[in-house]
Design an enzyme around this catalytic site. Sequence first.
Site, short mmCIF file in Angstrom:
data_model
loop_
_atom_site.label_atom_id
_atom_site.label_comp_id
_atom_site.label_asym_id
_atom_site.label_seq_id
_atom_site.Cartn_x
_atom_site.Cartn_y
_atom_site.Cartn_z
N GLY A 180 0.88 -1.15 0.00
CA GLY A 180 0.00 0.00 0.00
C GLY A 180 0.92 1.20 0.00
O GLY A 180 2.11 1.05 0.24
N PRO A 194 7.91 -1.78 0.18
CA PRO A 194 7.79 -0.36 -0.13
C PRO A 194 6.74 -0.12 -1.21
O PRO A 194 6.55 -0.96 -2.09
CB PRO A 194 9.18 0.02 -0.65
CG PRO A 194 9.79 -1.25 -1.11
CD PRO A 194 9.19 -2.35 -0.28
N HIS A 252 6.46 2.93 -3.08
CA HIS A 252 6.83 3.87 -4.13
C HIS A 252 7.24 3.15 -5.41
O HIS A 252 7.92 2.15 -5.36
CB HIS A 252 7.99 4.76 -3.67
CG HIS A 252 7.57 5.81 -2.70
ND1 HIS A 252 7.18 5.50 -1.42
CD2 HIS A 252 7.45 7.15 -2.81
CE1 HIS A 252 6.85 6.62 -0.79
NE2 HIS A 252 7.01 7.64 -1.61
N ASN A 278 -8.80 0.05 4.66
CA ASN A 278 -8.36 0.62 5.94
C ASN A 278 -8.99 2.00 6.19
O ASN A 278 -9.55 2.60 5.28
CB ASN A 278 -6.84 0.73 5.94
CG ASN A 278 -6.27 1.03 7.32
OD1 ASN A 278 -6.92 0.76 8.33
ND2 ASN A 278 -5.09 1.60 7.36
N SER A 336 21.48 -43.40 -66.08
CA SER A 336 21.62 -44.74 -65.48
C SER A 336 20.85 -45.81 -66.26
O SER A 336 19.82 -46.29 -65.82
CB SER A 336 21.18 -44.70 -64.00
OG SER A 336 19.93 -44.03 -63.85
#
Lengths: 299, 643
Positions: free
Chosen positions: B39, B120, B122, B173, B549
């Site tokens: 978050g 983290p 960021h 939250n 041949s």
Amino acid sequence: MQLTHLQRLEAESIHVMREVMAEAERPVMLYSIGKDSSVMLHLALKAFHPSPPPFPLLHVDTGWKFREMIAFRDRRAKALGLNLIVHQNSEGLAKGIGPISHGSEVHTDVMKTQALKQALDAHRFDAAFGGARRDEEKSRAKERVFSFRNEHHRWDPKNQRPEMWRLYNGRVRPGESIRVFPLSNWTELDIWLYIRKESIPIVPLYFAAMRPVVEREGQLIMVDDDRLPLRPGEAPRQRRVRFRTLGCYPLTGAIESDAKDLDGIIREMLLARTSEREGRLIDHDATASMEKKKQEGYF
Amino acid sequence: MRETAAMPVPQAGSAAPTEMAPHLRQQTTHTVLRFLTCGSVDDGKSTLIGRLLYDAKLLFEDQLAALNADSKIHGTQAGDIDFALLVDGLAAEREQGITIDVAYRHFTTDRRKFMVADAPGHEQYTRNMATGASNCELAVILVDARKGVLTQTKRHSYIASLFGIRHFVLAVNKMDLVEYRQAVFTEIEAAYRSFAKQLGVLSITALPISALKGDNVTQVSAAMPWHQGPSLLRHLEEVEVREAADDGPFRLPVQWVNRPNPDFRGFSGTVASGTVRPGEEVVALPSGRTSQVRRIHTFDGDLPTAGPGQAVTLTLADEIDVSRGDVLCASTQPSPTSDQLEAHLLWMIDDDLIPGRQYRLKCATRTVNCVVTELKYAVNINTLEHRAAKKLELNGVGVANLALSERIAFEPFAQNPTLGGFILIDRRSNATAGVGVFDFSLHRADNLVWQTLTVDKDHRAAIKHQRPCVVWLTGLPGSGKSTIANLLESRLHNLHRHTYTLDGDNVRHGLTKDLGFTETDRVENVRRIGETAKLMVDAGLIVIVAFISPYRSDRRMVRRLLDEGEFIEAFVDTPLAVCEDRDPKGLYKKARAGEVPNFTGIDAEYQPPEQPELTLDTVAMSAEQCTQKVLEHLQAAGVLALT
């Protein structure tokens, strides 16, 4: 089949050790004689079985370890037939550097950090196992399992190598090295539970016994030999104590305890209200002190 | 919780070390859940972890004292306890009030042990978040109830799912700041579920909480009676996070070859998936060598079976060459191998990823060289939109084609994270430059297990996707043999088949230039061409021979040089009069004038085949039609079939 917590920790640590062994040129295991080192050594025996651990043990001896620790170290190395390198900073020794005369900061820097760097450089070790755990301290909580050190042994906490899954990058250029922490994800409680489960020998100082101690700055310091100068009015008293961590004896506080066996220690752990490093005077020197020491090359 | 655990009061000397009290036994039999919290700074991530530890009474007194002191200096809660300071461990983090790197915290309840990776938020530290995510089984995504699903919510969820997390908790939250209104919660939950559909997430549990006040964190909140659900902690204690790969076929990447003495050769490694037992057959990839597992060694004695996550040492029944980097697989279900793969990449260093540059690629225990051959597109990690890109910058995500220096055993990441995840290492600095997950192989035939026999005709032919043979075009001079041969080779070439044409006239300039036109020399001529054609068949080629041949016995001799079905005699059936009429090289004219002795059809015999595989009537059919007829025959005979 789901592995228990301890089985998983054990397997992961073994994986880490094997990975180092396969990729490093000259690995070494830092052996500090404490409970974490004992667990680490035990894991090394497991990881390479039936081969013996394919690297030497290195003990950086500050000259101020408890006598029981040194005796235990020599006993273990002999019993297991291991190659044990003991290094002391001879310059520091010649100058008489010690924790009492010079304080914990200078002593730790010269006799521990500098000594460690000397030993790593002298043997050109490119990977060194250490028994540190992430639950010990806040900066350790941030450190990788494979922690890169530049040619000056410095750690750069803001620029760590990403560490994905169990894919470790142990590649270094000459002079650089990796500090490896196979016990990163273990907690102090895990260590004790594992020692009990595996019957791993440890230094008897961890168990409570009557020992001569003096009380200084709220810490119980054991009078291990006659080098500890007693202050006016100070007299060693026999008290039932044990140690949660072991270091240089004048810097390591004991706790009063009745825990004379592993179950007693574990019971005490479960009821404990203080963390184990409280007994270590060096961590209290300054805020972020451990981070600073680690940046400078301390383990 | 530690404090509430029923714990008998220890009595001196009562506990013998061999009998473990129930609460200790429980400690050793716990399983662990490793979860990630993500978050942005303001979402209250660190506060949540602090709250979990605090409410669960898992903070030590000295830690609490230090936290109180720190809160007064750096705290953002006006002198109240700032839980964020508990987890932001680096000096720079505390000073700047941001999380730079992932931190790990442990706690234990009666039911489970936990390791929390605090990641983290960021964008500039996305690589650190990926590090945290890769070692977790579940992610708690925090959203501020006042702000709802933001770009960073999407970014965190995308990175977490890209690197293997399949279980998500959406923790809405700061419910206290929206008066605990249900509508706010349900709207955010709906928005998140709609977004998460594109991630392939296995399970999402949404919970309304207040980390600051403690609602629904460890205790069910009285403020939100509308929410029927467990507290966050209860959910974390109970959630099942088994890896799907655990049940897959057996895989063990070999880490280290254990050779204490000449009599013991063990292969040490951690089981990545599946189980193995002594006696079972395994195949070492990419080499393809097989053997049976003899024993499963550990320090504590042999095991009857080994499963996912166990670190073991296997010995095999045969002395086969296996080394670090090989993957031991159940021989009945080996993993594919490839050296050309498509993958999702996250770039993690300042130097851009540019296609064509070489890196080291480490997958499981194998390290090979790798080049990004093509960057297909970059992914905007905030919106998940694709865009064309020539390079990837730090924290950029993209989809690329990779070319490896060697074939490796791999599996798509979704099937097996161990064999599907890899890192790229900068060759100069050794930095971990990127991380990726394999999507699929760009080859068609990756499921082939490569046998280690000497390479033979079948192997050479297999990689050419054809069955080697000789198309022997016989007929009078000027009957159209060379014309058909050229058309046929051209058609086969366009079908990506590997061919070679031996033309009588051309061969006479080198291979048989010492030979004349006597009967002896004609026999030797055919023999040499027959032997050459045979070598080429052995090399896996489709050989086209255009050669008069004239004698049946010579053609029979060549047929016998080759294996059954490899000699395809095609009689180019053109009457002498027609040949003479066409006379493309003017040879009939010269022969009639007596300038060319022993000219077949004029003064030397031509023996038409009695039972040719093909008869090409060039009077009734054009050269193209004749070529088509040969192709159809080759198709029917399985010469062109894919293997």
